[in-house]
Design a protein around this motif. Structure first.
Motif, PDB file in Angstrom:
ATOM      1  N   TYR A 188      -2.599   4.268  -0.093  1.00  0.00           N
ATOM      2  CA  TYR A 188      -3.361   3.017  -0.058  1.00  0.00           C
ATOM      3  C   TYR A 188      -4.324   2.969  -1.234  1.00  0.00           C
ATOM      4  CZ  TYR A 188      -6.820   6.095   2.168  1.00  0.00           C
ATOM      5  OH  TYR A 188      -7.676   7.130   2.443  1.00  0.00           O
ATOM      6  N   ASP A 189      -4.612   1.740  -1.669  1.00  0.00           N
ATOM      7  CA  ASP A 189      -5.524   1.519  -2.787  1.00  0.00           C
ATOM      8  C   ASP A 189      -6.957   1.583  -2.271  1.00  0.00           C
ATOM      9  OD1 ASP A 189      -7.017   0.614  -4.955  1.00  0.00           O
ATOM     10  OD2 ASP A 189      -5.471  -0.791  -5.602  1.00  0.00           O
ATOM     11  N   ILE A 190      -7.668   2.635  -2.626  1.00  0.00           N
ATOM     12  CA  ILE A 190      -9.031   2.830  -2.140  1.00  0.00           C
ATOM     13  C   ILE A 190      -9.951   1.696  -2.588  1.00  0.00           C
ATOM     14  CG2 ILE A 190     -11.017   4.391  -2.186  1.00  0.00           C
ATOM     15  CD1 ILE A 190      -9.112   6.679  -2.694  1.00  0.00           C
ATOM     16  N   ALA A 191      -9.684   1.121  -3.747  1.00  0.00           N
ATOM     17  CA  ALA A 191     -10.534   0.058  -4.261  1.00  0.00           C
ATOM     18  C   ALA A 191     -10.478  -1.190  -3.385  1.00  0.00           C
ATOM     19  CB  ALA A 191     -10.133  -0.300  -5.696  1.00  0.00           C
ATOM     20  N   VAL A 192      -9.348  -1.383  -2.685  1.00  0.00           N
ATOM     21  CA  VAL A 192      -9.160  -2.567  -1.845  1.00  0.00           C
ATOM     22  C   VAL A 192      -9.309  -2.226  -0.363  1.00  0.00           C
ATOM     23  CG1 VAL A 192      -7.577  -4.443  -1.237  1.00  0.00           C
ATOM     24  CG2 VAL A 192      -7.593  -3.531  -3.558  1.00  0.00           C
ATOM     25  N   LEU A 193      -8.780  -1.071   0.024  1.00  0.00           N
ATOM     26  CA  LEU A 193      -8.773  -0.656   1.432  1.00  0.00           C
ATOM     27  C   LEU A 193      -9.429   0.721   1.564  1.00  0.00           C
ATOM     28  CD1 LEU A 193      -5.051  -1.597   2.207  1.00  0.00           C
ATOM     29  CD2 LEU A 193      -7.074  -3.011   2.619  1.00  0.00           C
ATOM     30  N   PRO A 194     -10.734   0.792   1.429  1.00  0.00           N
ATOM     31  CA  PRO A 194     -11.403   2.106   1.483  1.00  0.00           C
ATOM     32  C   PRO A 194     -11.236   2.823   2.812  1.00  0.00           C
ATOM     33  CG  PRO A 194     -13.005   0.320   1.574  1.00  0.00           C
ATOM     34  CD  PRO A 194     -11.699  -0.303   1.208  1.00  0.00           C
ATOM     35  N   GLU A 195     -10.904   2.074   3.880  1.00  0.00           N
ATOM     36  CA  GLU A 195     -10.730   2.702   5.193  1.00  0.00           C
ATOM     37  C   GLU A 195      -9.269   2.955   5.531  1.00  0.00           C
ATOM     38  OE1 GLU A 195     -13.821   1.545   8.276  1.00  0.00           O
ATOM     39  OE2 GLU A 195     -13.749  -0.281   7.066  1.00  0.00           O
ATOM     40  N   GLY A 196      -8.408   2.927   4.528  1.00  0.00           N
ATOM     41  CA  GLY A 196      -7.013   3.270   4.742  1.00  0.00           C
ATOM     42  C   GLY A 196      -6.161   2.103   5.203  1.00  0.00           C
ATOM     43  N   LEU A 197      -4.932   2.401   5.581  1.00  0.00           N
ATOM     44  CA  LEU A 197      -3.953   1.371   5.958  1.00  0.00           C
ATOM     45  C   LEU A 197      -3.045   1.891   7.056  1.00  0.00           C
ATOM     46  CD1 LEU A 197      -1.812  -0.862   3.643  1.00  0.00           C
ATOM     47  CD2 LEU A 197      -0.669   0.678   5.240  1.00  0.00           C
TER      48      LEU A 197
END
Length: 265
Positions: free
Chosen positions: A236-245
């Motif tokens: 997952y992209d940490i910049a967009v989804l810092p809490e994961g996916l």
């Protein structure tokens, strides 16, 4: 070919560290220099069962004369050591790969991977110490570069699909394995996923590479996640989804609440 060596499947080391165990003086993995106009960027984390396997930061540039350059740096997290990665991939205007260079090193070993498009096809080579191996993908008209340990290649793949520059059936070049694998894509289709307490809408494209299936999750046209359900591996992209996916199954999809003043039938 057993494609379970691919990083996205969770076998993080793959062929890469088999070469890195050979004795060879380590150098320094240098960051490639930026060039052109930035058109995309991201910072991916790859996990399996909550354990961090890989971190990668990437930037995609459009070149003034046409084509693109993808630069990234990453780290593979291995018990007792870290493998540092640095890569540069050049593409033409239609996102077809024209050249590729990857350097990987631990504190006491180093490996280099290179590939290029020429008249003979897509030529790939791997070097570690005195060991040198090579192979060429011939007669492949549609090629996407999807190497081990480089999540950002999938971000470029998605852009190529959006632009209609790549057919849905193609050859996936995997230079670390020195092979080309049959690949095809299905979708996109609407999907929901969770990130922390938020439920978000997006689209999912299934990429079949040999006997492997990887789900690319996008939101607002941007790659935000990669999932291999069989291996429980999630990127997952940490910049967009810092809490994961976490993907939500279709039968568990959250239905939107009816607007005020309206009754559901």
């Amino acid at each position: 070919m057993n494609t379970k060596l691919l990083l996205i499947l969770g076998a993080v080391l793959g062929v890469l560290l088999l070469a890195l165990v050979l004795p060879h003086p380590a150098g320094t993995v240098k960051a490639p220099e930026a060039t052109g106009t930035q058109v995309a960027a991201g910072r991916f984390a790859l996990e399996q069962a909550g354990v961090r396997l890989l971190d990668e930061s990437y930037t995609l540039f459009a070149r003034p004369g046409g084509g693109y350059v993808l630069l990234s740096q990453g780290e593979i997290h291995v018990p007792g050591q870290t493998v540092k990665l640095s890569q540069e991939t050049e593409y033409d205007r239609d996102y077809a790969p024209t050249s590729y260079n990857l350097a990987a090193e631990t504190k006491d070993a180093r490996q280099s991977i290179a590939a290029r498009s020429d008249r003979s096809g897509f030529a790939m080579e791997a070097r570690a110490g005195l060991v040198h191996q090579s192979n060429t993908i011939k007669d492949a008209h549609e090629i996407a570069l999807l190497d081990n340990n480089v999540v950002s290649h999938y971000a470029v793949l998605l852009r190529a699909l959006h632009a209609g520059a790549l057919e849905k059936a193609f050859t996936a070049a995997v230079p670390q394995l020195l092979v080309g694998l049959p690949a095809k894509v299905e979708g996109p289709e609407k999907v929901q996923f969770r990130s922390g307490d938020a439920v978000l809408d997006g689209a999912a494209t299934r990429v079949h590479i040999g006997d492997t299936t990887i789900v690319l999750v996008e939101r607002e046209g941007r790659l935000v996640g990669l999932v291999n359900e069989a291996q429980a591996t999630v990127g997952y992209d940490i910049a967009v989804l810092p809490e994961g996916l976490t993907l939500i199954k279709a039968e568990e999809a959250v239905q939107p609440e009816p607007k005020a003043g309206m009754e559901s039938e």
